[in-house]
Write an enzyme that holds these catalytic residues in place. Structure first.
Site, mmCIF file in Angstrom:
data_model
loop_
_atom_site.group_PDB
_atom_site.id
_atom_site.type_symbol
_atom_site.label_atom_id
_atom_site.label_comp_id
_atom_site.label_asym_id
_atom_site.label_seq_id
_atom_site.Cartn_x
_atom_site.Cartn_y
_atom_site.Cartn_z
ATOM 1 N N LYS A 59 0.859 -1.181 0.000
ATOM 2 C CA LYS A 59 0.000 0.000 0.000
ATOM 3 C C LYS A 59 0.895 1.231 0.000
ATOM 4 C CE LYS A 59 -3.997 -2.027 2.370
ATOM 5 N NZ LYS A 59 -4.968 -1.869 3.476
ATOM 6 N N ASP B 88 -13.397 1.705 10.246
ATOM 7 C CA ASP B 88 -13.659 1.115 8.938
ATOM 8 C C ASP B 88 -13.666 -0.410 8.983
ATOM 9 O OD1 ASP B 88 -14.122 1.385 6.156
ATOM 10 O OD2 ASP B 88 -12.026 0.912 5.750
ATOM 11 N N GLU C 167 -12.146 -11.555 8.983
ATOM 12 C CA GLU C 167 -11.727 -12.834 8.419
ATOM 13 C C GLU C 167 -11.276 -13.761 9.540
ATOM 14 O OE1 GLU C 167 -11.473 -9.826 5.258
ATOM 15 O OE2 GLU C 167 -10.469 -9.898 7.202
ATOM 16 N N ASP D 275 -6.357 -5.149 7.326
ATOM 17 C CA ASP D 275 -6.795 -3.881 6.746
ATOM 18 C C ASP D 275 -7.010 -2.819 7.815
ATOM 19 O OD1 ASP D 275 -7.434 -2.046 4.869
ATOM 20 O OD2 ASP D 275 -9.346 -2.913 4.287
#
Length: 489
Positions: A237, A358, A363, A378
């Site tokens: 990222k 967010d 998972e 994330d």
């Protein structure tokens, strides 16, 4: 002569200012401590520490008030090195040497069912992948008449990424003592890249593949998959904003920037909290031309750089709207019969500390069953505003009034001066190539938010009692009515 007298007067004023500053900043605090002997015993082993060593921490504790919350004496005791043994060189080393970080995992790892991958089967799979890569790379070079002196890739079972994969177990993504993690962090910083491509969710958004069974497409920020010379892969990222930039007040969280430094800091915080649910993450200075453009075979990605060189389960999102929502969640499978709800509360604690609103889904590894842990993936929208604490993130904890004993003990330990969270995070982040990863206000915000979490737990205990609030394991098994959350030494 008038000039000389004026110089003498200025010198006297300067000396007076220095004396006043010394009186205010050094002598007066000592007098205050003498007037309040109960604040720190005279024989405290840390009283001889240099004042400058904990300047930021002292300022934080003054703003926060007391760091001790009444959990019937639940705070772990500070363990100082015994005579004849060298003292730890740092707060971070002292933290990881504490008995909380030495206790054996429960239940113990017994058989193949406790490991994500079967070792021999995984090694055979990776060997086939390397062989397939070499064949495709050879065809690609022949197709475009490319010459290269690079030998074919060799699969090495001792590679850090292989050892990391084989070490994933039912307790966490890695064990506390795993030597593979530090080596993996080093390799991700330094190994050359041999390929670059869009991530699966990026391809899904571009319509390049049907990845619905693999990944939940989301996000509007560039994410790439880089492959290194040892055949390991990592998600990349890029940097989008400076560390000092805060999220504007008029931004909704779902259009906020994704911050590269938030991902790095989230890994370090997760390791300090002993969750070990964030994949190893590092900062790296990337040469976009050599390490991405020149190694990618994706024509779409190549065109992007030419033009501009410069599986989850839905997490309930109704906590803030319904103050009784936890009562509903507790009746729903699997939250009513497993560790899942406690795992969501762990994740809420983690997200509140980093300020991440967010978290749309989570998972987990299905192999480990309903009691498997949630993976904290994330985290790029964390650490956006150090000046604001988004209390709604803590709704699962505040409503359900449940927390794992292990989590609580770690939080209590990190509230103590000898292991203060901001101090150990500051030290841990110094290891990263992009240090300083977080600005000082973000570090101090961790201490403030930690106190809010502990106060929330304290309020829950006052309302419901320790037996119902502090859980030893699954949601079905509350802590025994021992009167305190004892630390196993």
């Amino acid at each position: 002569m008038p000039g000389l007298r004026r110089d003498r007067l200025l010198a006297l004023l300067l000396l007076g200012a220095l004396f006043s500053a010394d009186l205010y900043f050094h002598l007066w605090p000592q007098v205050q401590r003498q007037l309040r002997p109960g604040e720190r015993p005279a024989a405290c082993p840390c009283s001889g520490r240099a004042p400058s060593a904990s300047l930021h921490s002292a300022a934080a504790s003054r703003d926060l008030g007391t760091t001790s919350h009444n959990f019937s004496g639940a705070l772990p005791r500070v363990e100082h090195p015994s005579h004849g043994h060298p003292a730890p060189r740092s707060k971070l080393q002292a933290l990881f040497a504490h008995s909380l970080y030495q206790v054996l995992e429960d239940p113990p790892l017994l058989g193949p069912e406790d490991w994500l991958l079967a070792s021999q089967e995984a090694l055979r799979y990776y060997r086939r992948k390397v062989a397939r890569w070499n064949r495709r790379h050879k065809i690609y070079k022949e197709q475009f008449n490319l010459t290269s002196l690079d030998p074919p890739l060799q699969f090495r079972p001792e590679a850090s990424w292989v050892q990391f994969h084989l070490g994933i177990n039912s307790h966490g993504l890695y064990s506390r003592s795993s030597p593979a993690i530090s080596k993996l962090l080093h390799d991700m910083r330094h190994f050359p890249t041999i390929s670059a491509d869009y991530s699966q969710d990026e391809k899904a958004l571009l319509g390049a593949c049907d990845c619905s069974q693999i990944v939940k497409p989301s996000g509007v920020h560039l994410k790439l998959v880089l492959r290194f010379s040892d055949f390991g892969k990592a998600m990349f990222k890029p940097m989008r904003q400076q560390r000092e930039e805060e999220t504007p007040e008029d931004f909704f969280y779902f259009i906020d920037f994704q911050r590269h430094n938030a991902e790095i800091a989230a890994f370090h915080l997760d390791r300090i909290l002993d969750f070990r649910r964030v994949p190893p993450t590092v900062g790296r200075l990337v040469n976009v031309t050599k390490e991405i453009l020149e190694v990618t075979k994706n024509e779409v990605l190549q065109s992007v750089f030419f033009v501009s060189p410069a599986p989850g389960l839905l997490l309930p999102l109704r906590w803030e709207l319904n103050p009784l929502y936890c009562d509903t969640v507790k009746q729903i499978y699997p939250y009513n019969s497993s560790n899942r709800l406690l795992g969501i509360i762990d994740m809420a604690v983690f997200d509140f500390l980093i300020g991440n609103m967010d978290r749309h889904h989570y998972e987990m590894f299905t192999k480990f069953g309903e009691d498997g842990y949630l993976i904290h993936l994330d985290n790029a929208r964390g650490f956006g505003r150090h000046s604001q604490d988004e209390i709604s993130i803590l709704a699962p904890l505040a409503q359900c009034c449940m927390i794992k004993r292990k989590t609580l003990l770690h939080l209590q330990l990190l509230a103590q001066a000898d292991y203060r969270l901001s101090d150990v995070m500051r030290e841990s982040l110094l290891e990263d190539q992009l240090s300083p990863v977080l600005t000082e206000p973000h570090l101090l915000a961790l201490d403030r938010r930690l106190q809010i979490i502990l106060k929330t737990v304290e309020d829950c205990i006052e309302a419901h009692g320790e037996r119902r609030v502090i859980a030893d394991g699954s949601a079905q098994r509350s802590a025994p009515d021992s009167g305190q959350a004892n630390l196993t030494s």
